[in-house]
Write a protein that holds these residues in place. Sequence first.
Motif, PDB file in Angstrom:
ATOM      1  N   GLU A 105      -1.508  -8.828  61.083  1.00  0.00           N
ATOM      2  CA  GLU A 105      -0.744  -9.419  60.134  1.00  0.00           C
ATOM      3  C   GLU A 105       0.115  -8.196  59.601  1.00  0.00           C
ATOM      4  N   GLY A 106       0.125  -7.302  60.732  1.00  0.00           N
ATOM      5  CA  GLY A 106       1.174  -6.166  60.302  1.00  0.00           C
ATOM      6  C   GLY A 106       0.474  -5.141  59.454  1.00  0.00           C
ATOM      7  N   ARG A 107      -0.881  -5.012  59.216  1.00  0.00           N
ATOM      8  CA  ARG A 107      -1.904  -4.204  58.629  1.00  0.00           C
ATOM      9  C   ARG A 107      -2.531  -3.358  59.546  1.00  0.00           C
ATOM     10  N   VAL A 108      -3.170  -2.249  59.436  1.00  0.00           N
ATOM     11  CA  VAL A 108      -4.339  -1.740  60.106  1.00  0.00           C
ATOM     12  C   VAL A 108      -5.605  -2.046  59.673  1.00  0.00           C
ATOM     13  N   LYS A 109      -6.261  -2.514  60.608  1.00  0.00           N
ATOM     14  CA  LYS A 109      -7.618  -2.750  60.285  1.00  0.00           C
ATOM     15  C   LYS A 109      -8.812  -1.833  60.922  1.00  0.00           C
ATOM     16  N   VAL A 110      -9.568  -1.544  59.864  1.00  0.00           N
ATOM     17  CA  VAL A 110     -10.511  -0.440  60.177  1.00  0.00           C
ATOM     18  C   VAL A 110     -11.851  -0.945  60.274  1.00  0.00           C
ATOM     19  N   PRO A 111     -12.719  -0.715  61.393  1.00  0.00           N
ATOM     20  CA  PRO A 111     -14.038  -1.276  61.462  1.00  0.00           C
ATOM     21  C   PRO A 111     -15.183  -0.670  60.360  1.00  0.00           C
ATOM     22  N   ASP A 112     -16.091  -1.286  59.847  1.00  0.00           N
ATOM     23  CA  ASP A 112     -16.753  -0.698  58.799  1.00  0.00           C
ATOM     24  C   ASP A 112     -17.148   0.584  59.129  1.00  0.00           C
ATOM     25  N   THR A 113     -16.732   1.319  58.352  1.00  0.00           N
ATOM     26  CA  THR A 113     -17.019   2.859  58.700  1.00  0.00           C
ATOM     27  C   THR A 113     -18.583   3.380  58.254  1.00  0.00           C
ATOM     28  N   ARG A 114     -19.186   2.424  58.108  1.00  0.00           N
ATOM     29  CA  ARG A 114     -20.883   2.690  57.714  1.00  0.00           C
ATOM     30  C   ARG A 114     -21.260   2.823  59.269  1.00  0.00           C
ATOM     31  N   LEU A 115     -20.713   2.134  60.168  1.00  0.00           N
ATOM     32  CA  LEU A 115     -21.157   2.170  61.457  1.00  0.00           C
ATOM     33  C   LEU A 115     -20.382   3.237  62.500  1.00  0.00           C
ATOM     34  N   VAL A 116     -19.605   3.943  61.988  1.00  0.00           N
ATOM     35  CA  VAL A 116     -18.824   4.850  63.030  1.00  0.00           C
ATOM     36  C   VAL A 116     -18.987   6.134  62.556  1.00  0.00           C
ATOM     37  N   LEU A 117     -18.358   7.237  63.403  1.00  0.00           N
ATOM     38  CA  LEU A 117     -18.288   8.369  62.901  1.00  0.00           C
ATOM     39  C   LEU A 117     -17.018   8.498  62.070  1.00  0.00           C
ATOM     40  N   SER A 118     -17.049   9.577  60.756  1.00  0.00           N
ATOM     41  CA  SER A 118     -15.892   9.606  60.205  1.00  0.00           C
ATOM     42  C   SER A 118     -15.012  10.329  60.779  1.00  0.00           C
ATOM     43  N   GLY A 119     -14.049   9.949  61.592  1.00  0.00           N
ATOM     44  CA  GLY A 119     -13.089  10.866  62.236  1.00  0.00           C
ATOM     45  C   GLY A 119     -12.070  11.290  61.587  1.00  0.00           C
ATOM     46  N   ALA A 120     -11.534  12.635  61.675  1.00  0.00           N
ATOM     47  CA  ALA A 120     -10.705  13.117  60.998  1.00  0.00           C
ATOM     48  C   ALA A 120      -9.443  12.469  61.412  1.00  0.00           C
ATOM     49  N   ASP A 121      -9.078  12.217  62.307  1.00  0.00           N
ATOM     50  CA  ASP A 121      -7.866  11.603  62.846  1.00  0.00           C
ATOM     51  C   ASP A 121      -7.570  10.160  62.416  1.00  0.00           C
ATOM     52  N   MET A 122      -8.990   9.585  62.208  1.00  0.00           N
ATOM     53  CA  MET A 122      -8.876   8.259  61.495  1.00  0.00           C
ATOM     54  C   MET A 122      -8.349   8.541  60.199  1.00  0.00           C
ATOM     55  N   ALA A 123      -8.996   9.369  59.467  1.00  0.00           N
ATOM     56  CA  ALA A 123      -8.449   9.523  58.107  1.00  0.00           C
ATOM     57  C   ALA A 123      -7.201   9.959  57.831  1.00  0.00           C
ATOM     58  N   ALA A 124      -6.564  10.650  58.752  1.00  0.00           N
ATOM     59  CA  ALA A 124      -5.207  11.041  58.684  1.00  0.00           C
ATOM     60  C   ALA A 124      -4.329   9.844  58.780  1.00  0.00           C
ATOM     61  N   ILE A 125      -4.514   8.999  59.648  1.00  0.00           N
ATOM     62  CA  ILE A 125      -3.801   7.841  60.490  1.00  0.00           C
ATOM     63  C   ILE A 125      -3.965   6.660  58.930  1.00  0.00           C
ATOM     64  N   ARG A 126      -4.991   6.727  58.374  1.00  0.00           N
ATOM     65  CA  ARG A 126      -5.082   5.715  57.070  1.00  0.00           C
ATOM     66  C   ARG A 126      -4.189   6.475  56.092  1.00  0.00           C
ATOM     67  N   GLU A 127      -4.024   7.519  55.948  1.00  0.00           N
ATOM     68  CA  GLU A 127      -3.165   7.974  55.114  1.00  0.00           C
ATOM     69  C   GLU A 127      -1.623   7.940  55.452  1.00  0.00           C
ATOM     70  N   LEU A 128      -1.506   8.013  56.661  1.00  0.00           N
ATOM     71  CA  LEU A 128       0.057   7.606  57.055  1.00  0.00           C
ATOM     72  C   LEU A 128       0.433   6.353  56.944  1.00  0.00           C
ATOM     73  N   ALA A 129      -0.558   5.283  57.121  1.00  0.00           N
ATOM     74  CA  ALA A 129      -0.272   3.921  57.355  1.00  0.00           C
ATOM     75  C   ALA A 129       0.016   3.562  55.886  1.00  0.00           C
ATOM     76  N   GLU A 130      -0.568   4.082  54.670  1.00  0.00           N
ATOM     77  CA  GLU A 130      -0.416   4.036  53.336  1.00  0.00           C
ATOM     78  C   GLU A 130       1.060   4.498  52.906  1.00  0.00           C
ATOM     79  N   GLU A 131       1.287   5.693  53.448  1.00  0.00           N
ATOM     80  CA  GLU A 131       2.463   6.378  53.238  1.00  0.00           C
ATOM     81  C   GLU A 131       3.717   5.694  53.895  1.00  0.00           C
ATOM     82  N   LYS A 132       3.493   4.862  54.959  1.00  0.00           N
ATOM     83  CA  LYS A 132       4.631   4.216  55.450  1.00  0.00           C
ATOM     84  C   LYS A 132       4.493   2.860  54.957  1.00  0.00           C
ATOM     85  N   GLN A 133       3.600   2.410  53.958  1.00  0.00           N
ATOM     86  CA  GLN A 133       3.635   1.028  53.593  1.00  0.00           C
ATOM     87  C   GLN A 133       3.038   0.003  54.416  1.00  0.00           C
TER      88      GLN A 133
END
Length: 325
Positions: free
Chosen positions: A211-239
């Motif tokens: 539905e046009g939004r980025v879905k992030v699997p439960d971060t309790r279960l995964v490595l806290s990726g630096a690149d994933m953190a950057a993508i989350r910021e970009l996704a918010e910046e780009k609305q």
Amino acid sequence: MLKNEGEEMANAELWAYLNGKMVRESEAVIPLTDRGVQWGDAVYDSIRTYGGKPFQMPYRIDRFFRSLLYARVDPGITKETLRNATDKVIAANLKLIDANDDITINYYVSRGSMEATNGLMPAGTVAIFCRMIPFSSFAKYYVCGAPAITPSTRRTPPECVSPKAKISNKMNHLQAEMEARAHNPEAFAVMLDLEGNITEGTGANFLFVSEGRVKVPDTRLVLSGADMAAIRELAEEKQIGCDEGIFTPYDVYNAEEAFLTTNSFGILPIVSMNGMPIGSGKVGPVTLRLMDSWCELVGMDFISQALSHLPLAERESLEAERLRV
């Protein structure tokens, strides 16, 4: 973990940092009794360069030290010492590679013994070494996308070992990767947890678009990726927006797009899972927007850089396809 990650490096022998000294690769020798060699009793992390400049070094050094603390290993060096040594290793190796190449800088600290002082145990080996990024092994997927498979081998649950720490013993990830490749030599493994929920790839975070939004699997279960953190910021910046939650393959089958993100390749589109096309089965518009934003973030066209390492005919075909998208 990238395909062919252990393939031949550049002809020039790269420099490494080993226990306080700068040495050539052939001189970087550790004993067979090193606990990391024997039992995978070590912690690691990595940084890549874009155009010769390290990306997210502070984040990754902080994460490396968090992993060391979790593993109860005292590296015997400070963050500042590690940062200065990293700068020296990068500077020495950039002189040996072509202008259109880049490297990953890899940290490795093994446990020296089980004798604890204030809860921490001494380091055995402290190393920084580099790999050439094998662009030709994944470049085409930037344009045509890659397949994914969910292997039967499951992600180690957080009740056993925290996924937030980068621990060297990766046997379950390797088993998952080999299982995926046995089904499809080009496939990337996306691991499930014990309950069948999406976690991550064997060496990358997995995200998808619904539905046009980025879905992030439960971060309790995964490595806290630096690149994933950057993508989350970009996704918010780009609305575009992000939602974290618990997802299964069902959700991915019904998604519009998907991609992997990790140190070496940034953003890599995934266009099918277990033989099912995701959305149109092609690289989608949200992924393309994020890839364009990633180019801005890292200060270069990382896709063109990767494509330039392919044979001329294949490169021209993919570049033409990229222009049509």
